[in-house]
Design a protein around this motif. Structure first.
Motif, PDB file in Angstrom:
ATOM      1  N   LEU A 173       0.841  -1.197   0.000  1.00 15.14           N
ATOM      2  CA  LEU A 173       0.000   0.000   0.000  1.00 15.14           C
ATOM      3  C   LEU A 173       0.880   1.252   0.000  1.00 15.14           C
ATOM      4  O   LEU A 173       2.052   1.210   0.382  1.00 15.14           O
ATOM      5  N   GLU A 174       0.310   2.346  -0.435  1.00 15.36           N
ATOM      6  CA  GLU A 174       1.034   3.618  -0.416  1.00 15.36           C
ATOM      7  C   GLU A 174       1.331   4.036   1.023  1.00 15.36           C
ATOM      8  O   GLU A 174       0.558   3.749   1.943  1.00 15.36           O
ATOM      9  N   THR A 265      -7.859  -3.948   8.942  1.00 15.94           N
ATOM     10  CA  THR A 265      -7.608  -3.430   7.590  1.00 15.94           C
ATOM     11  C   THR A 265      -7.527  -1.905   7.592  1.00 15.94           C
ATOM     12  O   THR A 265      -6.658  -1.314   6.941  1.00 15.94           O
ATOM     13  N   LYS A 269      -4.212   0.322   6.536  1.00 13.09           N
ATOM     14  CA  LYS A 269      -4.299   1.283   5.433  1.00 13.09           C
ATOM     15  C   LYS A 269      -3.827   2.671   5.845  1.00 13.09           C
ATOM     16  O   LYS A 269      -3.191   3.382   5.051  1.00 13.09           O
ATOM     17  N   TYR A 313       1.181  -5.938   3.073  1.00  6.72           N
ATOM     18  CA  TYR A 313       1.083  -4.601   2.485  1.00  6.72           C
ATOM     19  C   TYR A 313       2.261  -3.683   2.822  1.00  6.72           C
ATOM     20  O   TYR A 313       2.173  -2.470   2.645  1.00  6.72           O
ATOM     21  N   LYS A 315       3.784  -2.835   5.725  1.00  7.42           N
ATOM     22  CA  LYS A 315       3.736  -1.996   6.914  1.00  7.42           C
ATOM     23  C   LYS A 315       4.556  -2.655   8.036  1.00  7.42           C
ATOM     24  O   LYS A 315       4.984  -3.799   7.915  1.00  7.42           O
TER      25      LYS A 315
END
Length: 377
Positions: A173-174, A265, A269, A313, A315
């Protein structure tokens, strides 16, 4: 990044397919128990267990003697053997207890089969499964990636589910350029260092009164069946009430799982670094007063979801030691006060006179300790 991701769907088999599922579950359980007995005997006699290859060769001979084993998916039987071998492998590495015999009275009955030559696939509104053919299912989302295997389950309430395990390429993820500290509690499920809180929904507690009432009925009906000489498997009222109780437990489980998935989630994010305290859940469960509340909040399941989603993702999860005095340190000046009883939810720092919410202060300290630990790594 290639990861193994599971897609769970409810399936609606026909009566014929239900019978075949029941046979496959029963045969898989028989194979597991049969070779577990041989494995235990071999270990007692020679000090060594068996191997997957030797059991697999023996299974081929066994299928010639017991022809009914040929009625079901052969890969499901092989998977049962593989699970047994893996269980023993983990046992000798001291990762889990010794494997035990499976019972047909277990809450969840299942079998696993592998994908070969497209025998597991989604065809329109139906799922193609080995031996079962096309089975109607609730298609809630698309299955992406390379299918590895499928596990068919029958729950105590009589529902059927299939879990498709696929190898999926997950993109990071960004970056959110944000860090957060989380203090897990009972009154509030999660307290964040930014001041926000997530309520503890207490699903089990809310359902407790109804569960107690409904759980008494199977006992009375079982006694009535026994007095009339009726086998419990043939006692329709008993089986009907048993399924009703199972549906109540499933509702609690589904509600909790839904909340944990959505919350984990959202956190992944919106934050690049998540700092969380290491919890000794097993030790806490020894407290008879808090055990039920701790089980209801499912801290371990929440942390597990955070960890694998962070890995997927890109993180970072930083775990702070459970010995770190997060509730004793003033998050403003760093002064460490004495240990406080659980009933004290607010306190004032005697050094800088800042008034603290106990849990919010702890989450801020967890974030600070996580950042410090990360800087030293």
């Amino acid at each position: 990044m290639l990861v193994n991701k599971a897609y769970k769907f409810r399936i609606y088999p026909t009566k014929k397919q239900e019978t075949l599922i029941a046979k496959t579950i029963g045969c898989s359980r028989f194979v597991f128990n049969h070779f577990l007995g041989h494995w235990n005997d071999s270990y007692k006699e020679t000090g060594k267990g068996l191997t997957y290859n030797s059991c697999s060769a023996e299974l081929t001979k066994l299928k010639k003697e017991l022809v009914w084993l040929n009625e079901v998916d052969s890969i499901a039987l092989q998977s049962s053997l593989k699970n047994l071998a893996d269980s023993y492998s983990r046992f000798f590495k001291k990762q889990n207890n010794a494997p035990r015999f499976k019972s047909k009275k277990n809450r969840v009955q299942s079998y696993t089969t592998k994908e070969t030559n497209g025998n597991i696939a989604v065809v329109g509104t139906k799922m193609k499964l080995p031996k079962l053919g096309l089975v109607r299912f609730a298609k809630s989302r698309e299955v992406h990636g390379r299918v590895l295997n499928a596990t068919v389950r029958r729950t105590p309430s009589g529902k059927y589910f299939v879990s498709i395990l696929a190898e999926v390429d997950v993109l990071p993820l960004e970056k959110a350029e944000s860090s957060i500290g989380i203090d897990l509690g009972i009154t509030d499920f999660a307290i964040f260092s930014d001041g926000s809180k997530i309520d503890n929904n207490k699903f089990t507690t809310k359902m407790e009164k109804k569960l107690k009432r409904e759980q008494r009925k199977p006992s009375r009906r079982a006694l009535h069946a026994k007095q009339n000489g009726i086998n419990l498997l043939d006692a329709k009222n008993y089986q009907k009430q048993k399924r009703k109780v199972a549906r109540l437990h499933e509702r609690v489980l589904n509600q909790r799982e839904d909340i944990l998935n959505k919350l984990s989630t959202e956190i992944i994010k919106n934050h690049d670094l998540i700092c969380i305290e290491t919890l000794n859940t097993k030790g806490m469960l020894r407290n008879r007063i808090l055990a039920k509340s701790i089980s209801d909040v499912s801290w371990s399941a929440f942390v597990t979801k955070l960890e694998y989603k962070a890995t997927w993702y890109g993180k970072t999860i930083m775990k702070v030691s459970n010995w770190f005095p997060s509730s004793q340190i003033c998050s403003d000046c760093g002064h460490q006060d004495g240990k406080k009883p659980l009933e004290i939810r607010e306190w004032t720092c005697p050094f800088c006179h800042e008034h603290h919410d106990r849990d919010l202060n702890a989450s801020k300290n967890i974030l600070a300790e996580g950042l410090r630990t990360l800087a030293l790594a």
